[in-house]
Motif scaffolding. Sequence first.
Motif, PDB file in Angstrom:
ATOM      1  N   GLY A 222      25.103 -67.362  74.656  1.00 12.64           N
ATOM      2  CA  GLY A 222      25.701 -66.043  75.357  1.00 12.64           C
ATOM      3  C   GLY A 222      24.864 -64.760  75.262  1.00 12.64           C
ATOM      4  N   ALA A 223      24.137 -64.871  74.182  1.00 14.19           N
ATOM      5  CA  ALA A 223      23.294 -63.553  73.871  1.00 14.19           C
ATOM      6  C   ALA A 223      21.998 -64.034  74.480  1.00 14.19           C
ATOM      7  N   VAL A 224      21.442 -65.128  74.755  1.00 13.92           N
ATOM      8  CA  VAL A 224      20.306 -65.632  75.408  1.00 13.92           C
ATOM      9  C   VAL A 224      20.671 -65.072  76.969  1.00 13.92           C
ATOM     10  N   GLY A 225      21.687 -65.525  77.480  1.00 13.63           N
ATOM     11  CA  GLY A 225      22.207 -65.085  78.789  1.00 13.63           C
ATOM     12  C   GLY A 225      22.065 -63.702  79.117  1.00 13.63           C
ATOM     13  N   LEU A 226      22.704 -62.787  78.242  1.00  9.76           N
ATOM     14  CA  LEU A 226      22.548 -61.390  78.398  1.00  9.76           C
ATOM     15  C   LEU A 226      20.954 -61.037  78.326  1.00  9.76           C
ATOM     16  N   LEU A 227      20.198 -61.506  77.500  1.00 13.72           N
ATOM     17  CA  LEU A 227      18.895 -61.268  77.696  1.00 13.72           C
ATOM     18  C   LEU A 227      18.266 -61.569  78.838  1.00 13.72           C
ATOM     19  N   LEU A 228      18.334 -62.833  79.301  1.00 16.44           N
ATOM     20  CA  LEU A 228      17.733 -62.966  80.466  1.00 16.44           C
ATOM     21  C   LEU A 228      18.171 -62.332  81.628  1.00 16.44           C
ATOM     22  N   ARG A 229      19.458 -61.851  81.653  1.00 14.95           N
ATOM     23  CA  ARG A 229      19.768 -61.220  83.035  1.00 14.95           C
ATOM     24  C   ARG A 229      19.323 -59.800  83.058  1.00 14.95           C
ATOM     25  N   SER A 230      18.737 -59.341  81.828  1.00 14.34           N
ATOM     26  CA  SER A 230      18.391 -57.867  82.238  1.00 14.34           C
ATOM     27  C   SER A 230      16.726 -57.945  82.103  1.00 14.34           C
ATOM     28  N   ARG A 231      16.249 -57.295  83.235  1.00 11.05           N
ATOM     29  CA  ARG A 231      14.960 -57.111  83.432  1.00 11.05           C
ATOM     30  C   ARG A 231      14.159 -56.083  82.552  1.00 11.05           C
ATOM     31  N   GLY A 232      15.194 -55.211  81.983  1.00  7.67           N
ATOM     32  CA  GLY A 232      14.613 -54.244  81.094  1.00  7.67           C
ATOM     33  C   GLY A 232      14.390 -54.892  79.641  1.00  7.67           C
ATOM     34  N   SER A 233      15.192 -55.596  79.236  1.00 10.14           N
ATOM     35  CA  SER A 233      15.314 -56.573  77.959  1.00 10.14           C
ATOM     36  C   SER A 233      14.001 -57.343  78.124  1.00 10.14           C
ATOM     37  N   LEU A 235      11.326 -57.093  79.503  1.00 12.75           N
ATOM     38  CA  LEU A 235      10.054 -56.081  79.587  1.00 12.75           C
ATOM     39  C   LEU A 235      10.123 -55.650  77.961  1.00 12.75           C
ATOM     40  N   ALA A 236      10.998 -55.348  77.462  1.00 12.31           N
ATOM     41  CA  ALA A 236      10.988 -54.713  76.062  1.00 12.31           C
ATOM     42  C   ALA A 236      10.610 -55.883  75.034  1.00 12.31           C
ATOM     43  N   LEU A 237      11.108 -57.083  75.316  1.00 10.37           N
ATOM     44  CA  LEU A 237      10.845 -58.195  74.461  1.00 10.37           C
ATOM     45  C   LEU A 237       9.332 -58.384  74.547  1.00 10.37           C
ATOM     46  N   ILE A 238       8.494 -58.520  75.956  1.00 14.47           N
ATOM     47  CA  ILE A 238       7.138 -58.926  75.893  1.00 14.47           C
ATOM     48  C   ILE A 238       6.179 -57.600  75.428  1.00 14.47           C
ATOM     49  N   ILE A 239       6.587 -56.526  75.507  1.00 17.16           N
ATOM     50  CA  ILE A 239       6.134 -55.181  74.998  1.00 17.16           C
ATOM     51  C   ILE A 239       6.005 -55.425  73.536  1.00 17.16           C
ATOM     52  N   ALA A 240       7.258 -55.675  72.799  1.00 17.13           N
ATOM     53  CA  ALA A 240       7.526 -55.833  71.467  1.00 17.13           C
ATOM     54  C   ALA A 240       6.551 -56.894  71.001  1.00 17.13           C
ATOM     55  N   VAL A 347       3.044 -46.479  70.693  1.00 21.36           N
ATOM     56  CA  VAL A 347       3.650 -47.921  71.040  1.00 21.36           C
ATOM     57  C   VAL A 347       4.843 -48.514  70.152  1.00 21.36           C
ATOM     58  N   PHE A 348       4.687 -47.794  68.716  1.00 26.62           N
ATOM     59  CA  PHE A 348       5.779 -48.246  68.009  1.00 26.62           C
ATOM     60  C   PHE A 348       7.034 -47.405  68.208  1.00 26.62           C
ATOM     61  N   MET A 349       7.094 -46.170  68.546  1.00 27.66           N
ATOM     62  CA  MET A 349       8.305 -45.761  69.250  1.00 27.66           C
ATOM     63  C   MET A 349       8.909 -46.521  70.339  1.00 27.66           C
ATOM     64  N   LEU A 350       8.000 -46.677  71.407  1.00 25.23           N
ATOM     65  CA  LEU A 350       8.115 -47.415  72.608  1.00 25.23           C
ATOM     66  C   LEU A 350       8.754 -48.778  72.345  1.00 25.23           C
ATOM     67  N   SER A 351       8.171 -49.479  71.373  1.00 25.42           N
ATOM     68  CA  SER A 351       8.892 -50.960  71.451  1.00 25.42           C
ATOM     69  C   SER A 351      10.218 -50.965  70.757  1.00 25.42           C
ATOM     70  N   GLU A 352      10.297 -50.015  69.685  1.00 25.49           N
ATOM     71  CA  GLU A 352      11.690 -49.992  68.937  1.00 25.49           C
ATOM     72  C   GLU A 352      12.556 -49.235  70.062  1.00 25.49           C
ATOM     73  N   SER A 353      12.186 -48.231  70.676  1.00 22.31           N
ATOM     74  CA  SER A 353      13.231 -47.571  71.463  1.00 22.31           C
ATOM     75  C   SER A 353      13.609 -48.391  72.757  1.00 22.31           C
ATOM     76  N   LEU A 354      12.735 -49.157  73.130  1.00 23.18           N
ATOM     77  CA  LEU A 354      13.169 -50.052  74.467  1.00 23.18           C
ATOM     78  C   LEU A 354      14.118 -51.134  74.071  1.00 23.18           C
ATOM     79  N   VAL A 355      13.788 -51.809  73.221  1.00 24.08           N
ATOM     80  CA  VAL A 355      14.723 -52.653  72.601  1.00 24.08           C
ATOM     81  C   VAL A 355      15.782 -52.375  72.649  1.00 24.08           C
TER      82      VAL A 355
END
Length: 428
Positions: A222-233, A235-240, A347-355
Amino acid sequence: MARTSNDLWQTLITLRGNPRACVWTEPLWGLSMALVLPYLSVFMLTQGVHDAQIGLIASVGMVSQVAFGLAGGIITDRLGRRATTAWFDVIAWVIPCVVWAFAQNFWFFLAAAIVNGALQVTSNSWDCLMVEDAERSQLTRIYSLVRVAADCSALFAPIAAVLVSQLGLDIAVRVLFVNAAVVMLAKVIWLYRWSHETRRGEIRMAETRDVSVWRLLAGYRGAVGLLLRSRGSILALIIAALVAAVTLVNGTFWQVVASQHLNVPDALLPFFPMVRSLLSIVFLFTVIPRLSSGVDLKAAAMWGFGVYLAGQVVLVAIPAPDGQATFETYALLGVCLLLDSFGAGAVFMLSESLVALHVDEAERSRVMAVQRTVIMLAAAPFGWISGWLSGMDRTWPFWLTAGLLLIGLVLSYARWVPHHEDAAPSAV
């Protein structure tokens, strides 16, 4: 409206509860790990570990983080955010410091790296402990303060330099690792006493108390499903992942290139992270807050990746001196540090905040555990790759990081998702 440095000061003063406990204990990192980590790679070289082995240790450490990271969500929910942070800070930092203090060869460092992988459990629980009861509007400022608190470690760098110059690298590093074990233990105790379990943590402890581990593992679907349905997540994943890979390479080989390629004396090595940290603090209180409005962090992403990229290019462009480092060497390293301090801070602030901004709040621990696992899997090969590259030319790992930062820059420009437009639905 753009934030100002006054907002950051105001946040620091008015923090209460768990955010205050997490932020205000973070400077103890400067009296422990930050004193000795700048020497770790060079210390490994003195113990007969060569470049490729250093890279292998870094990659194995990342694989260990993957395993611990996957279990981190379950452990955090079962034990609670507060208890998990305490226990796994001891496992991830205090125990490895003792191993490093008595290390004699490759196998000691490999064992310490594997145990140190437990840091992904406490990273998950510590994040949850800090932000779950915090106001959403304060998240970017809280993560900026965490970065500032960590950068305050720069003030203690001369202690390490004096020890190295007086005792020699080998003995001084061993003494510093013993000190790190003691101070980190004090940090664990202090944070535990100052903090309390979060509201969400109490709910998850009750929900998972009588649930089997296998069923909890199945819940990751279910957590993976939530992650994959979120375009923002995504993006945050790739940047992190990009930031994690760059951080891994820089943390492992920056001191090596300074010492072995640019011939900087060992006693001066801790002053470079000191300068970088002090500059980062200045930027985090001045320029970076003006770029991150809290509504859309795209400007901060573009500037962060672009300036960090410039810093890496300057580093590889510094000519290797014939003997000891020259004035030109130090001047160009200064330019590199100036660019890196801004880029790394942003980028540290960015990667942590986006997640944190894109994650589903009801499933924070499990979704963040999945994210951290994917991030570590993506970053893990870069330790070995950069070690292999460093064995051929000590500057080549930083051409690799330059390429990764360029990808981040292009991605931020072309595929940005404002966090207010991307809210994933909660799991049932």
